[in-house]
Design a protein around this motif. Structure first.
Motif, short mmCIF file in Angstrom:
data_model
loop_
_atom_site.label_atom_id
_atom_site.label_comp_id
_atom_site.label_asym_id
_atom_site.label_seq_id
_atom_site.Cartn_x
_atom_site.Cartn_y
_atom_site.Cartn_z
N LEU A 14 0.82 -1.21 0.00
CA LEU A 14 0.00 0.00 0.00
C LEU A 14 0.86 1.27 0.00
CD1 LEU A 14 -2.73 -1.20 2.54
CD2 LEU A 14 -3.04 -0.80 0.08
N GLY A 15 2.16 1.09 -0.18
CA GLY A 15 3.06 2.23 -0.33
C GLY A 15 3.58 2.83 0.95
N ILE A 16 3.54 2.05 2.05
CA ILE A 16 3.96 2.56 3.36
C ILE A 16 5.21 1.82 3.82
CG2 ILE A 16 3.25 2.88 5.76
CD1 ILE A 16 0.32 2.72 4.72
N PRO A 17 6.24 2.51 4.30
CA PRO A 17 7.43 1.81 4.83
C PRO A 17 7.02 0.85 5.94
CG PRO A 17 7.82 4.17 4.69
CD PRO A 17 6.37 3.98 4.41
N ALA A 18 7.60 -0.35 5.94
CA ALA A 18 7.12 -1.37 6.86
C ALA A 18 8.26 -2.19 7.45
CB ALA A 18 6.14 -2.29 6.14
N LEU A 19 8.11 -2.54 8.73
CA LEU A 19 9.05 -3.39 9.44
C LEU A 19 8.30 -4.58 10.02
CD1 LEU A 19 10.82 -0.69 11.68
CD2 LEU A 19 11.50 -1.39 9.38
N ALA A 20 8.90 -5.76 9.92
CA ALA A 20 8.40 -6.94 10.62
C ALA A 20 9.48 -7.34 11.62
CB ALA A 20 8.14 -8.08 9.63
N VAL A 21 9.11 -7.41 12.89
CA VAL A 21 10.11 -7.63 13.95
C VAL A 21 9.77 -8.91 14.72
CG1 VAL A 21 11.23 -6.64 15.98
CG2 VAL A 21 10.35 -5.13 14.17
N LEU A 39 10.69 -2.63 2.82
CA LEU A 39 10.08 -3.67 3.64
C LEU A 39 11.23 -4.43 4.29
CD1 LEU A 39 7.83 -5.64 4.56
CD2 LEU A 39 8.02 -6.74 2.32
N LEU A 40 11.38 -4.29 5.60
CA LEU A 40 12.51 -4.88 6.31
C LEU A 40 12.03 -5.99 7.25
CD1 LEU A 40 14.51 -1.66 7.29
CD2 LEU A 40 14.81 -3.12 5.27
N ASN A 41 12.64 -7.16 7.11
CA ASN A 41 12.36 -8.28 8.00
C ASN A 41 13.47 -8.34 9.04
OD1 ASN A 41 10.99 -10.64 8.89
ND2 ASN A 41 12.54 -11.89 7.87
N VAL A 42 13.09 -8.18 10.30
CA VAL A 42 14.06 -8.03 11.39
C VAL A 42 13.92 -9.20 12.36
CG1 VAL A 42 14.87 -6.52 13.23
CG2 VAL A 42 13.82 -5.53 11.17
N ASN A 43 15.04 -9.89 12.63
CA ASN A 43 15.05 -10.98 13.60
C ASN A 43 16.09 -10.69 14.67
OD1 ASN A 43 13.32 -13.54 12.77
ND2 ASN A 43 14.02 -12.53 10.90
N VAL A 44 15.64 -10.71 15.92
CA VAL A 44 16.48 -10.30 17.05
C VAL A 44 16.73 -11.51 17.95
CG1 VAL A 44 16.74 -8.72 18.99
CG2 VAL A 44 15.44 -8.01 16.95
N PRO A 45 17.98 -11.86 18.19
CA PRO A 45 18.26 -12.98 19.11
C PRO A 45 17.63 -12.74 20.48
CG PRO A 45 20.26 -12.34 17.93
CD PRO A 45 19.23 -11.29 17.64
N ASP A 46 17.15 -13.81 21.09
CA ASP A 46 16.50 -13.71 22.41
C ASP A 46 17.56 -13.75 23.49
OD1 ASP A 46 14.70 -13.57 24.43
OD2 ASP A 46 13.76 -15.52 24.07
N ILE A 47 18.36 -12.68 23.53
CA ILE A 47 19.41 -12.52 24.53
C ILE A 47 19.34 -11.10 25.06
CG2 ILE A 47 20.95 -14.26 23.55
CD1 ILE A 47 22.47 -12.07 22.13
N ALA A 48 20.00 -10.86 26.17
CA ALA A 48 19.98 -9.53 26.78
C ALA A 48 20.56 -8.49 25.82
CB ALA A 48 20.78 -9.55 28.08
N PRO A 49 20.05 -7.25 25.87
CA PRO A 49 20.52 -6.21 24.95
C PRO A 49 22.03 -6.05 24.93
CG PRO A 49 18.60 -5.45 26.15
CD PRO A 49 18.99 -6.77 26.76
N VAL A 84 21.67 -8.99 15.20
CA VAL A 84 20.34 -8.73 14.67
C VAL A 84 20.39 -8.85 13.15
CG1 VAL A 84 18.50 -7.03 14.43
CG2 VAL A 84 19.78 -7.20 16.57
N SER A 85 19.46 -9.59 12.58
CA SER A 85 19.38 -9.74 11.13
C SER A 85 18.34 -8.77 10.57
CB SER A 85 19.00 -11.18 10.79
OG SER A 85 18.59 -11.28 9.43
N VAL A 86 18.74 -8.00 9.57
CA VAL A 86 17.82 -7.10 8.86
C VAL A 86 17.88 -7.45 7.38
CG1 VAL A 86 17.26 -4.72 8.25
CG2 VAL A 86 18.11 -5.25 10.54
N THR A 87 16.76 -7.95 6.85
CA THR A 87 16.71 -8.38 5.46
C THR A 87 15.70 -7.55 4.68
OG1 THR A 87 17.18 -10.65 6.16
CG2 THR A 87 16.39 -10.34 3.91
N PRO A 88 16.14 -6.79 3.67
CA PRO A 88 15.19 -6.10 2.81
C PRO A 88 14.46 -7.13 1.94
CG PRO A 88 17.42 -5.18 2.60
CD PRO A 88 17.54 -6.50 3.30
#
Length: 247
Positions: A115-122, A156-166, A223-227
């Motif tokens: 729909l033309g809107i910048p988008a992140l999936a986290v 459109l960015l697909n973001v995967n964050v390891p489940d560890i402390a910051p 952190v993985s960021v995949t366009p």
């Protein structure tokens, strides 16, 4: 800035509450999410019945449909404004490699992108959900970056964050999608009525998981960021297809 937040785990999921609260520091946040867990719904739209939108006590909108329904309804009729950004998540569990095809979390972001809107999936890459704070920090950082430094084209960015402390995160890496082995066999059951039933088995192990992939980044505490893009045309096969049809 106006931000639309959605997910596939449902409007009651802890990940969406924490995400919405954090993003409210950046702008006006509206939450439109499924009324129940719709994990694995992919990009499905509900076309055979009308959808009902309800307002929860916390102000969130719930929809008796899919994640794609939620974003589509929000942008094309429910809201009296067009969001500046879509953020989907925080999903409880990874969405890497082939998972992105089935993911409702990614699908919600995809609908915004279409729909033309910048988008992140986290997504937080475990089912334990011990460190939502890590995913929230990353989501806010990336949302700020998108707002302050527009990408210059639809993103459109697909973001995967390891489940560890910051403090254990080892940075952010731009990656490509890896690939999995085929899924594990389905689990065959028998219902109380004696009917055969089948429970879809778990995803296969990572196959293409070398350096540069999302699997590799997360395995190494990054952190993985995949366009992503939604052009499904296999461009490299176009000449071969023309030759094949000409035979």
């Amino acid at each position: 800035m106006k931000i639309l937040v959605s997910n596939d785990d449902g409007y009651f999921a802890p990940g969406i509450t924490l995400l919405a609260e954090a993003l409210s520091r950046l702008g006006e946040v509206t939450v439109v999410a499924p009324e129940r867990d719709r994990s694995g719904a992919s990009n499905s739209l509900t076309l055979d019945r009308p959808l009902v939108v309800r307002r929860a006590a916390n102000g969130y909108y719930s929809v008796n449909g899919t994640p794609t329904d939620c974003v589509h309804i929000a942008v094309t009729g429910l809201l009296d404004f067009t969001p500046d950004m879509i953020v989907s998540g925080v999903n409880l569990g990874a969405n890497m490699g082939d998972d992105t095809i089935y993911s409702g979390t990614v699908a919600a972001a995809v609908e915004g992108y279409l729909l033309g809107i910048p988008a992140l999936a986290v997504s937080l890459t475990s089912k334990a959900g011990e460190h939502f704070d890590s995913a929230i920090q990353v989501a806010v950082k990336l949302a700020q970056r998108v707002a302050q430094s527009p990408f210059g084209e639809p993103v459109l960015l697909n973001v995967n964050v390891p489940d560890i402390a910051p403090e254990r995160l080892r940075g952010i890496e731009v990656t490509r999608l890896g690939k999995r082995h085929k899924a594990e066999p389905v689990i065959k059951l028998t219902t109380p009525r004696g009917e055969d039933a089948y429970w879809i088995g778990p995803a296969g192990a990572a196959a293409d998981a070398g350096p540069g992939t999302d699997f590799h980044a997360v395995e190494n505490q990054r952190v993985s960021v995949t366009p992503l893009r939604m052009d499904l045309t296999h461009s490299a096969q176009l000449p071969r297809a023309r030759e094949w049809l000409a035979l």
